[in-house]
Design an enzyme around this catalytic site. Structure first.
Site, PDB file in Angstrom:
ATOM      1  N   GLY A 195       0.737  -1.434   0.044  1.00 56.52           N
ATOM      2  CA  GLY A 195      -0.154  -0.120  -0.019  1.00 56.52           C
ATOM      3  C   GLY A 195       0.828   1.234   0.110  1.00 56.52           C
ATOM      4  O   GLY A 195       0.233   2.454   0.288  1.00 56.52           O
ATOM      5  N   LYS A 223       9.310   8.795  -7.497  1.00 52.62           N
ATOM      6  CA  LYS A 223       9.438   7.677  -7.487  1.00 52.62           C
ATOM      7  C   LYS A 223      10.844   7.322  -8.461  1.00 52.62           C
ATOM      8  O   LYS A 223      10.841   7.259  -9.677  1.00 52.62           O
ATOM      9  CB  LYS A 223       8.272   6.960  -8.321  1.00 52.62           C
ATOM     10  CG  LYS A 223       8.382   5.388  -8.491  1.00 52.62           C
ATOM     11  CD  LYS A 223       7.827   4.703  -7.472  1.00 52.62           C
ATOM     12  CE  LYS A 223       7.907   3.133  -7.718  1.00 52.62           C
ATOM     13  NZ  LYS A 223       7.140   2.524  -6.785  1.00 52.62           N
TER      14      LYS A 223
END
Length: 228
Positions: A17, A42
Site C-alpha cells: 500500500g 518514484k
C-alpha cells in the site's frame, strides 16, 4: 542530513500500500498546505505504474524524468530489468535528481520500489539506500495474516541498515472490520515487538481518485512525527 526535508514511503512487500499512503499524503499536502512547494518522486521504476498515476492525479510542476530519473521497461527488479536493456542502475543519477528536488522544494514525498528488502542493484537493497542516504522513512504494513511477522522482520532490517524509521502505517488492502484489524495487526502488539510507533490505519479505499477523501484519511494519521 538528519533534518532532510523528505520522507521515504516503503512497505513490507510490493502490494503493501505504498502508493495508497503516498497518494493520501500528497492529497493532504495539496488540500491543507496549498502554499507549500512539495514534490513527488518514484526514483526508480520498472514498467508503467506509479509515475503515470501521480502525473494523472496531481498537477505536478515536475517532468517525468524529475519524478522518475531511472525508468526501465520490464516490470521486474531494477537490476534484472536493467540487464534486459543492457543498462546499469546508475544511483548517481538518482541521487543528483533527488538532491535537486530537495533543494528547490519545501518537502519531497519519495515512494520506494518494492519493500525494504527489494534489490536496487546486485549488491544493494532499498534498506541500504534509505540508510546510506539518511532518509526518514515510514513503513506500510498490510492488514492481513502474517503481517505481524512481516512488520517485525522489516523493522529488524531497518535497524540493521540504520534507517531513521519514523513510524508504521497499517493499510487495509481489502475491506476490514475494526475487529479484524485488531486480530490481524494489533497496533499495541506491533509497537511492543518493534518499538516503533503505529501512526494509524488506512481503511480500504475503493476510489483512489477521491482526493478529498484521501486527504481526510491522511489527516486521521498521527502525522506529527513525519514532519510534513
Amino acid at each position: 542530513m538528519s533534518n532532510i526535508n523528505a520522507l521515504l514511503i516503503t512497505g513490507t512487500d510490493t502490494e503493501a500500500g505504498k502508493t495508497v499512503l503516498t497518494t493520501a499524503l500528497a492529497a493532504y499536502l495539496q488540500k491543507y498546505f496549498p502554499q507549500r512547494n512539495w514534490g513527488l518522486m518514484k526514483p526508480i521504476q520498472s514498467g508503467e505504474g506509479d509515475r503515470e498515476w501521480y502525473q494523472k492525479l496531481f498537477s505536478l510542476k515536475q517532468t517525468a524524468e524529475e519524478i522518475t530519473p531511472l525508468y526501465f521497461q520490464a516490470p521486474l527488479a531494477p537490476p534484472i530489468a536493467a540487464a534486459k536493456e543492457n543498462r546499469q542502475v546508475d544511483l548517481a543519477v538518482v541521487w543528483q535528481a533527488f538532491s535537486k528536488e530537495r533543494s528547490r522544494r519545501d518537502f519531497v514525498l519519495v515512494e520506494s520500489l518494492g519493500g525494504l528488502g527489494s534489490p536496487i542493484t546486485d549488491e544493494l537493497t532499498v534498506a541500504d539506500l534509505a540508510g546510506d542516504w539518511h532518509l526518514p522513512t515510514v513503513l506500510v504494513v498490510p492488514v492481513r495474516l502474517g503481517a505481524i511477522a512481516q512488520a517485525v522482520a522489516n523493522v529488524a532490517l531497518a535497524r540493521q541498515a540504520k534507517i531513521n524509521l519514523k513510524g508504521i502505517v497499517l493499510n487495509c488492502v481489502q475491506p476490514r472490520s475494526d475487529a479484524e484489524i485488531a486480530d490481524l495487526t494489533p497496533p499495541e502488539m506491533i509497537q511492543s515487538l518493534t518499538n516503533i510507533p503505529v501512526l494509524g490505519c488506512l481503511p480500504y479505499l475503493e476510489n483512489l481518485t477521491d482526493l478529498d477523501k484521501l486527504a481526510q484519511v491522511a489527516s486521521n494519521l498521527n502525522l506529527e512525527t513525519l514532519n510534513l
